[in-house]
Motif scaffolding. Structure first.
Motif, PDB file in Angstrom:
ATOM      1  N   LEU A  23       0.930  -1.178  -0.039  1.00 29.28           N
ATOM      2  CA  LEU A  23       0.207   0.059  -0.041  1.00 29.28           C
ATOM      3  C   LEU A  23       1.002   1.250  -0.015  1.00 29.28           C
ATOM      4  CD1 LEU A  23      -2.863  -0.938   2.468  1.00 29.28           C
ATOM      5  CD2 LEU A  23      -3.165  -0.347   0.203  1.00 29.28           C
ATOM      6  N   SER A  24       1.790   1.318   0.701  1.00 34.51           N
ATOM      7  CA  SER A  24       2.781   2.454   0.821  1.00 34.51           C
ATOM      8  C   SER A  24       3.383   2.572  -0.567  1.00 34.51           C
ATOM      9  CB  SER A  24       3.998   2.212   1.844  1.00 34.51           C
ATOM     10  OG  SER A  24       3.602   2.127   3.114  1.00 34.51           O
ATOM     11  N   ILE A  25       3.849   1.854  -1.321  1.00 34.49           N
ATOM     12  CA  ILE A  25       4.488   1.747  -2.608  1.00 34.49           C
ATOM     13  C   ILE A  25       3.262   2.294  -3.485  1.00 34.49           C
ATOM     14  CG2 ILE A  25       5.470   0.512  -4.540  1.00 34.49           C
ATOM     15  CD1 ILE A  25       7.356   0.940  -2.272  1.00 34.49           C
ATOM     16  N   ILE A  29       3.809   5.807  -5.555  1.00 34.64           N
ATOM     17  CA  ILE A  29       3.784   5.655  -7.175  1.00 34.64           C
ATOM     18  C   ILE A  29       2.673   6.447  -7.681  1.00 34.64           C
ATOM     19  CG2 ILE A  29       3.638   4.263  -9.257  1.00 34.64           C
ATOM     20  CD1 ILE A  29       5.568   2.464  -7.500  1.00 34.64           C
ATOM     21  N   LEU A  30       1.505   6.414  -7.244  1.00 34.15           N
ATOM     22  CA  LEU A  30       0.195   7.113  -8.001  1.00 34.15           C
ATOM     23  C   LEU A  30       0.440   8.549  -8.136  1.00 34.15           C
ATOM     24  CD1 LEU A  30      -2.748   5.060  -6.759  1.00 34.15           C
ATOM     25  CD2 LEU A  30      -2.028   5.247  -9.037  1.00 34.15           C
ATOM     26  N   PRO A  31       0.715   9.149  -7.064  1.00 30.74           N
ATOM     27  CA  PRO A  31       0.755  10.789  -7.182  1.00 30.74           C
ATOM     28  C   PRO A  31       2.245  10.937  -8.096  1.00 30.74           C
ATOM     29  CG  PRO A  31       0.722  10.157  -4.864  1.00 30.74           C
ATOM     30  CD  PRO A  31       0.983   9.060  -5.693  1.00 30.74           C
ATOM     31  N   LEU A  32       3.302  10.293  -8.175  1.00 30.56           N
ATOM     32  CA  LEU A  32       4.365  10.684  -8.792  1.00 30.56           C
ATOM     33  C   LEU A  32       3.881  10.265 -10.379  1.00 30.56           C
ATOM     34  CD1 LEU A  32       7.443  10.850  -9.383  1.00 30.56           C
ATOM     35  CD2 LEU A  32       7.554   8.331  -9.155  1.00 30.56           C
ATOM     36  N   LEU A  33       3.251   9.237 -10.746  1.00 27.57           N
ATOM     37  CA  LEU A  33       2.782   9.109 -12.028  1.00 27.57           C
ATOM     38  C   LEU A  33       1.721  10.026 -12.580  1.00 27.57           C
ATOM     39  CD1 LEU A  33       2.373   5.323 -12.274  1.00 27.57           C
ATOM     40  CD2 LEU A  33       4.223   6.702 -13.150  1.00 27.57           C
ATOM     41  N   VAL A  51      -4.444  13.911  -0.632  1.00 28.73           N
ATOM     42  CA  VAL A  51      -5.450  12.678  -0.222  1.00 28.73           C
ATOM     43  C   VAL A  51      -4.462  11.533  -0.264  1.00 28.73           C
ATOM     44  CG1 VAL A  51      -7.223  11.088  -1.148  1.00 28.73           C
ATOM     45  CG2 VAL A  51      -7.597  13.410  -1.054  1.00 28.73           C
ATOM     46  N   MET A  52      -3.656  11.514  -1.168  1.00 27.58           N
ATOM     47  CA  MET A  52      -2.574  10.202  -1.168  1.00 27.58           C
ATOM     48  C   MET A  52      -1.609  10.206   0.284  1.00 27.58           C
ATOM     49  SD  MET A  52      -3.361   8.328  -3.574  1.00 27.58           S
ATOM     50  CE  MET A  52      -5.130   8.463  -3.545  1.00 27.58           C
ATOM     51  N   ALA A  53      -1.241  11.552   0.393  1.00 26.48           N
ATOM     52  CA  ALA A  53      -0.415  11.605   1.793  1.00 26.48           C
ATOM     53  C   ALA A  53      -1.060  11.396   2.899  1.00 26.48           C
ATOM     54  CB  ALA A  53      -0.036  13.251   1.534  1.00 26.48           C
TER      55      ALA A  53
END
Length: 105
Positions: A23-25, A29-33, A51-53
């Protein structure tokens, strides 16, 4: 011997740690992408990253720091809420002061 078995029970299982790690990965990755591929624009992107943070914070607290486990989890949660309130007041106050000073100039 009894102390050792008690401390083992307080920690999560391998399955819990792997789930938290995955889940952490994903939440990293989602915000980065989304930034690199321009999936969202402006305010929507910022909201998505926030939200991701927050989700990342919750995953860290529950899967790795075991915030709900222990002899007195109520005190742990209350301490966390107090700390978050203090951080919120400092950040919000700093932003208010910075915005007030930028308008005056």
């Amino acid at each position: 011997m009894h102390q050792e078995s008690h401390t083992r029970e307080a920690h999560g299982s391998v399955k819990s740690y792997v789930a938290g790690f995955v889940l952490s990965i994903v939440l990293t990755i989602l915000p980065l992408l989304s930034v690199l591929n321009h999936w969202l624009d402006g305010g929507a992107l910022i909201l998505f990253i926030i939200v991701m943070a927050v989700l990342q914070l919750l995953v860290q607290l529950f899967f790795f720091m075991h915030i709900k486990e222990g002899e007195k989890p109520k005190y742990n949660v209350m301490t966390l809420i107090l700390g978050l309130f203090i951080v919120f007041v400092i950040v919000a106050g700093s932003m208010w002061i910075m915005s007030f000073n930028s308008v005056v100039q």
